[in-house]
Design a protein around this motif. Structure first.
Motif: not given
Ligand SMILES: [Zn+2]
Length: 450
Positions: A117-124, A193-196, A222-226, A303-308
């Motif tokens: 991105g334009r800046s180094p701040r990262r979102i995962y 960052v897209f990481i497995t 800045e944020a991790v969407f697991n 945070i983590v997403f989990r099925e309902a």
């Protein structure tokens, strides 16, 4: 007569506006396009290939071109490279010594795709691609506090372990978002960052090693969407829920993780209004864990997403097969991720509301009975929005958009009575996470006694 014809003309103009096409409040057409580009068909194609490797156990075959974790990770790497030349795709390799459920020295390889991105701040965005078959669900992914995880004595590392839902679902979601974002043509402010991960089932090994390195290198996360187990819509109790997703966020109330969770719910309500985001005020499901904790433990918002509604009978066994995945549901969950990631990546960073010693910049100035918030300017911000709520509530109750300033005073508002926060707004209206003014818990005093 003249007035009447003007009224008629006005009515014609008003009725000519195509109401159905009017944008929803705050919707950005660029984000709508990314969300719409998430492909259910591609999610199915990717997962069909991923489960064909038989097992992705972290300790399984590293060298076969067709089965085991070695073949699986090579394919994930090649597939992400194929999906967009804008992605920088590499292995993130960590040599792990025998410990806990890691019974021999092994190279744990996370597969990482970076979209600069334009800046180094990262979102995962992440999911774990390793799988396990221990003959059933009975395993907790993170050891009890203070105790090391023991080896899985029932686990044969080369037996069938499709891991279609756990966590093939989170893996292909991550891969599909990598493609959609890289091919969107949008220049994001944040680096994505897209990481497995590998080694999740052995105690979050791959993500722990990665997060520790980030902390040492002082990388701004800045944020991790697991995403872990996000593709099945029918619970083991037979109840179907394909219309909601859970987001677990570790506390306390105004932790960065909770701020991220609120943000995800807000962006989903705009871009995926048919899907409900259910916020869970806890780190994860009871007795279970995943890779977001590796980040929380190193001080990053995650945070983590989990099925309902899970089917525990189809986890950590040979029966976690692709016929247990509802691709329409998985695609909706991917869209919720996409809406949050895109909104955040286009917004300025959240304002810093603490001084260099970590104290918050909230005061009773100038009268001694007012509420004054101060913050450091966020790069790219053109305005700010302040928030407040009753101290006993969990969600922001009030907000007000203000100009491009770095302090704001509410006269005769007692700072003891409310929680306050502030967000930054970019030129195109995108909003950052809300930074809350949090008072740390008081340290105890050591009393000197004879
Ligand atoms: Zn999992």
């Amino acid at each position: 007569m003249k007035t009447r014809s003007m009224v008629m003309a006005l009515l014609l103009i008003l009725t000519a506006v195509p109401r159905a096409q009017a944008p929803r409040p705050d919707a950005d057409p660029r984000i709508e396009k990314i969300v719409a580009s998430i492909s259910e068909a591609r999610l199915r194609e990717l997962l069909t290939k991923l489960v064909s490797f038989g097992t992705r156990n972290t300790l399984s075959d590293q060298t076969s071109p067709t089965t085991g974790i070695g073949a699986a990770r090579n394919w994930i790497l090649e597939e992400m490279r194929r999906s967009s030349e804008k992605l920088r795709v590499n292995f993130d390799t960590h040599t792990i010594l025998p410990q806990g459920r890691i019974t021999r020295e092994v190279d744990v390889r996370n597969v990482m795709a970076i979209l600069p991105g334009r800046s180094p701040r990262r979102i995962y965005v992440s999911g774990h691609y390793d799988s396990v078959n221990i003959g059933g669900q009975n395993i907790s992914n993170s050891a009890a506090p203070g105790a090391a995880a023991g080896p899985d004595r029932r686990a044969d590392v080369n037996v069938e372990a499709n891991g279609a839902n756990d966590d093939g679902s989170g893996t292909v979601l991550t891969m599909e978002l990598a493609r959609a974002f890289a091919e969107s043509g949008i220049q994001f402010d944040a680096t994505l960052v897209f990481i497995t991960w590998a080694g999740e089932e052995q105690g979050l090994v791959g993500s722990s090693a990665h997060a520790e390195d980030l902390k040492k290198a002082n990388v701004p996360i800045e944020a991790v969407f697991n995403n872990d187990i996000v593709g099945n819509s029918i619970g083991g109790n037979g109840i179907r829920d394909a219309e909601s997703i859970k987001v677990y966020a570790v506390g306390p109330e105004d932790s960065p993780a909770r701020s991220l969770a609120r943000y995800i719910r807000k962006s989903a309500a705009v871009y995926v209004p048919s899907h409900k985001v259910r916020l869970m005020a806890r780190e994860d499901r009871v007795g279970r864990g995943s890779d977001q904790s590796s980040f929380s433990q190193n001080g990053f918002p995650a945070i983590v997403f989990r099925e309902a509604n899970e089917n525990f009978e189809r986890q950590h066994g040979a029966n976690d097969r692709i016929d247990g995945v509802d691709f329409g549901y998985l695609a909706q969950n991917a869209r919720v991720n996409a809406a949050g990631v895109a909104s955040l990546a286009l917004a300025p960073p959240a304002p810093k509301v603490t001084n260099d010693r970590g104290g918050n910049l909230l005061s009773r100035d100038p009268s001694g009975y007012d509420a004054t918030m101060r913050w450091a300017a966020s790069p790219g911000a053109v305005a700010y929005r302040i928030y407040w709520r009753d101290t006993w509530n969990n969600d922001w109750e009030h907000s007000q958009t203000i100009g491009n300033v770095t302090q704001f005073t509410m006269k005769n508002v007692n700072i003891d009575d409310f929680v306050f926060g502030v967000s930054a707004l970019g030129a195109e209206g995108q909003e950052s996470l809300v930074s809350a003014y949090v008072s740390p818990v008081r340290q105890g005093t050591t009393i000197k006694r004879p």
